[in-house]
Enzyme design. Sequence first.
Site, PDB file in Angstrom:
ATOM      1  N   LYS A  29       0.834  -1.203   0.000  1.00  6.28           N
ATOM      2  CA  LYS A  29       0.000   0.000   0.000  1.00  6.28           C
ATOM      3  C   LYS A  29       0.870   1.256   0.000  1.00  6.28           C
ATOM      4  CE  LYS A  29      -3.666  -0.613   2.257  1.00  6.28           C
ATOM      5  NZ  LYS A  29      -4.588  -0.896   3.383  1.00  6.28           N
ATOM      6  N   ARG A 100      -3.830   3.062   8.297  1.00  8.08           N
ATOM      7  CA  ARG A 100      -4.081   1.768   7.673  1.00  8.08           C
ATOM      8  C   ARG A 100      -2.829   0.896   7.778  1.00  8.08           C
ATOM      9  NH1 ARG A 100      -6.725   5.497   4.225  1.00  8.08           N
ATOM     10  NH2 ARG A 100      -8.833   4.893   3.607  1.00  8.08           N
ATOM     11  N   GLY A 109      -7.279  -9.690   7.416  1.00  8.31           N
ATOM     12  CA  GLY A 109      -7.131 -10.180   8.775  1.00  8.31           C
ATOM     13  C   GLY A 109      -6.323  -9.268   9.657  1.00  8.31           C
ATOM     14  N   MET A 111      -5.189  -5.209  11.012  1.00  2.03           N
ATOM     15  CA  MET A 111      -6.012  -4.162  11.602  1.00  2.03           C
ATOM     16  C   MET A 111      -6.866  -3.458  10.559  1.00  2.03           C
ATOM     17  SD  MET A 111      -5.065  -0.718  13.694  1.00  2.03           S
ATOM     18  CE  MET A 111      -5.347   0.332  12.263  1.00  2.03           C
ATOM     19  N   ARG A 373      -3.473  -1.551  -5.992  1.00  9.43           N
ATOM     20  CA  ARG A 373      -2.677  -2.760  -5.797  1.00  9.43           C
ATOM     21  C   ARG A 373      -3.051  -3.748  -6.887  1.00  9.43           C
ATOM     22  NH1 ARG A 373      -5.802  -5.003  -0.360  1.00  9.43           N
ATOM     23  NH2 ARG A 373      -7.875  -5.102  -1.278  1.00  9.43           N
ATOM     24  N   HIS A 491     -16.008  -8.282   2.283  1.00  6.11           N
ATOM     25  CA  HIS A 491     -14.971  -9.177   2.820  1.00  6.11           C
ATOM     26  C   HIS A 491     -15.138 -10.580   2.273  1.00  6.11           C
ATOM     27  CE1 HIS A 491     -13.335 -12.039   5.814  1.00  6.11           C
ATOM     28  NE2 HIS A 491     -12.359 -11.152   5.914  1.00  6.11           N
ATOM     29  N   ARG A 597       1.149 -47.599  -8.548  1.00 10.06           N
ATOM     30  CA  ARG A 597       1.229 -48.318  -7.274  1.00 10.06           C
ATOM     31  C   ARG A 597       0.441 -49.607  -7.398  1.00 10.06           C
ATOM     32  NH1 ARG A 597      -0.273 -42.427  -5.334  1.00 10.06           N
ATOM     33  NH2 ARG A 597      -1.508 -42.851  -7.192  1.00 10.06           N
ATOM     34  N   SER A 799      13.994 -42.904  -9.032  1.00  9.37           N
ATOM     35  CA  SER A 799      12.814 -42.085  -8.749  1.00  9.37           C
ATOM     36  C   SER A 799      12.753 -41.881  -7.241  1.00  9.37           C
ATOM     37  CB  SER A 799      11.532 -42.760  -9.240  1.00  9.37           C
ATOM     38  OG  SER A 799      10.416 -41.930  -8.985  1.00  9.37           O
ATOM     39  N   ASN A 803       7.969 -39.011  -0.027  1.00  4.82           N
ATOM     40  CA  ASN A 803       7.140 -39.190   1.169  1.00  4.82           C
ATOM     41  C   ASN A 803       7.915 -39.985   2.222  1.00  4.82           C
ATOM     42  OD1 ASN A 803       5.181 -37.960  -0.382  1.00  4.82           O
ATOM     43  ND2 ASN A 803       4.106 -39.853  -0.856  1.00  4.82           N
ATOM     44  N   CYS A 866       8.513 -39.063  -7.425  1.00  9.82           N
ATOM     45  CA  CYS A 866       7.116 -39.496  -7.526  1.00  9.82           C
ATOM     46  C   CYS A 866       6.366 -39.365  -6.203  1.00  9.82           C
ATOM     47  CB  CYS A 866       7.039 -40.936  -8.037  1.00  9.82           C
ATOM     48  SG  CYS A 866       7.894 -42.137  -7.000  1.00  9.82           S
ATOM     49  N   TYR A 886      12.247 -35.307 -14.449  1.00 13.31           N
ATOM     50  CA  TYR A 886      10.787 -35.190 -14.405  1.00 13.31           C
ATOM     51  C   TYR A 886      10.308 -35.206 -12.965  1.00 13.31           C
ATOM     52  CZ  TYR A 886      10.524 -40.253 -13.479  1.00 13.31           C
ATOM     53  OH  TYR A 886      10.660 -41.500 -12.924  1.00 13.31           O
TER      54      TYR A 886
END
Length: 908
Positions: A29, A100, A109, A111, A373, A491, A597, A799, A803, A866, A886
């Site tokens: 701003k 502001r 969220g 002020m 903005r 909002h 899988r 690969s 996880n 993967c 990849y």
Amino acid sequence: MKSPEKFVYVFGSNRSEGAAAMKNLLGGKGANLAEMCRLGITVPSGFTISTEACTAFTEQGRDAVFELIQGEVLAGVKFLETEMGKSFGDASDPLLLSVRSGARASMPGMMDTILNLGLNDEAVLGLARKTNDARFAWDSYRRFVQMYGDVVMGLKPVSKEDHDPFEVIIDMVKAQKGVKLDTDLDADDLKELVQRFKSLIRARIGRDFPTDPWEQLWGAVWAVFESWNNERACVYRELNDIPASWGTAVNVQVMVFGNLGDSSATGVAFSRDAGTGEDLFNGEFLVNAQGEDVVAGIRTPQQVSLVGSQRWAELALVSEEERQLHYPSLQELMPDIYQQLLHAETTLENHFRDMQDIEFTIQQGKLWMLQTRNGKRTGSAMVRIAMEMLQQGMIDEKTALQRVVPDRLNELLHPIFDPGARKAAVILARGLPASPGAATGQIVFHADEAETWAKAGKDVILVRQETSPEDLRGMSVARGILTARGGMTSHAAVVARGMGKCCVSGAGAVHVDLKARTMSIGEAVYHEGDWISLDGSAGEVYAGQIATKDAELSGDFGKLMALTDKYKRMDIRANADTPDEAMVARNFGATGIGLCRTEHMFFEGARILAVREMILADNEAGRRKALAKLLPMQRGDFEGLFREMHDLPVTIRLLDPPLHEFLPHDEANQRTMAAEMGVSLGKIRMRVEELHEFNPMMGHRGCRLGISYPEITEMQARAVFEAALNVRAAGIHVKTEIMVPLVGTVREFNAQADVIRRTAATVFAERGETLDYLLGSMIETPRGALMADSIARQAEFFSFGTNDLTQMTLGFSRDDAGKFLPEYLKRGIYEHDPFRSIDQKGVGVLVQMAVEKGRSVRPDLEVGVCGEHGGDPVSVAFFDQAGLDYVSCSPYRVPIARLAAAQAAIAS
């Protein structure tokens, strides 16, 4: 923290110390206000306290920061006094200010704006004399006390069912007067409201409303800094990965008044449609109002442009005569001002080369620009605006690609209402199409309960009179949002568009009773838990649930995807286990399957019985008998994948999970299994106990299963090779890759590779033909990464299973980390959820090391990923830097990964 040389930057009619490039220091701003001054656009003079002051406030506290910035703030106020020819604190002709917040990223969220700061019991009389308008003066004072009491002093409703205590008092005074609208209250009524408000503050807060303008100003500045770490700001930062270290700036400006009669107004406008992306100047305004009135959802605003007004009238189902009488556009009402506003927005869009969201005030016939903005927009609008600006020559191809946030493509890829089903549905109410999309869910009236319901797996529609920043967390989990009040810039509308949530706002026929937990439309009453459906593109509310269908992707989306292929370096594959998933992936531009899988194929229908028969077998012969039943099923699965992908590679992972996952663990299902298989319950219980593991994640799974039971690997390999040969016989070119999971040493890989290669030789001999294939390893254990050069001497591709690699490297169980990880993120122990974005400093180092070590012995080693990280844009950028060939992700994230890969290539 080393103190900067300067904390405060002024801007005005003849001076601007900031610029758009200083966004990190001045916030979005403040930087844009300074830039507008540089462009010669009329902006109320002001000054910006930098984000570094906020950081110092967080680290050193209020007193230390007061010492740092006091002198510069005094100088800033002196600058404003010189600009305006008034003195701050002068009761006879008061210099009034607005305060502001303004972070570098737009942050719903924080002020809320404070207007009319500097008023007190003496100054309000001076303002009345100066303007010759007592009602205006007392209305301004009433607004100031209400805003300040709420956002600075913290006077809030006692409970979530209670109404705003200030609004309760306003309603009481209106009832006493026998009027319905705030505008019907006269100066004496507003004076009474001020006194009641101050008494309420004294009773609830325990201290008097401040009358000293300097005390008011410093209170507002501290409130802005404190709001950076309030709960709703923290929630928004968490949802949008905004670092807490950024801080917020404070913007202080002289007041201009949109509530000085019918020649005054205030509004918000967009240089293009934020919902659809159409190149149409649009927005909303209110005559004789102050800024927060437009977005607060309390009054229904009017449209800025004539086209927008006519479209609104069509949605609201009012006649053209009613529209002209009650809701004329700014273009009709103040044509000269409209042309000035149109010129300003064109100047700003051309300068920033992006869609602008602007705030303006008209004070007695003079236009003032309060803010500009880059506007928040829906995913579909984001794509359209980028591609149209490219076609219009405003931006180049690389900029167009960088303008689209990859995750926002998600909004374009998910189902929409089936037209046939919607045609038969009953429309309950109409509102404004605040944020497009389709949503079906159960009515919930409170944000915290929406969270609870969503965690329980329920689809919810959050229904509110209007939303506020406190509702942010509930809005983030809701399928859709419905409000009874508010316009396209309320909002609810703005936040929903930013989140990509379906939203219908300003549905005037809807009455919300929070205490009764009901929504009434005419005579019909709907209770919490009832099902409704929202069409955010049409602004319609329907009864019940409506069936959906796949989204129809626009031409702009296709053009964007074509651009990604021009610039991206990495290929994008998909994790797919069925032909249907493979078809979706291919339609979205996947260049192969990076992970099939095979265990997912074991759970369907009669297959699970054959798997369980294999698990219960007492010896190899028994296992082979059961596996023989699975062979044709697996072969058929693989044939479907090969046919769907034809000339593209298909990477098939051998069985990975531990065997206990295929057995029931509760007695009722064990009894059912015993009856189905004709074995004793005792045998099943005994086998379940034998297979029990204390830590299955690191137990008897992956290549360890294949080493213990090579006949499983043999069956799967045979199914792959026979399927590939069968499909090739039909004239389809097949690219086959077989992947061994959970390898930590080359000996594990070799043990499985020997079985696979022997099986291949046997099948090829039986068929009298051969087939090229690649045999590779998943790298998902830290030791596998450390031994990558040894493994790469035998494996033809890698690969990364990120996880498991994340779990084993961090020592976090993905299933249990939710108990402590949120606290880790909140306290900054980890900046991001490592299961969502790759842990670059830990897991990422292992990835880079494994790539380097693997290619040191096999320069042409193909390397991919993967895990779930393959669809995360931040992780995709890291994998591009690491030199992977990849990434593979879920089918619906393929377009997201394609765009992220193109952006990564451009950035590097």
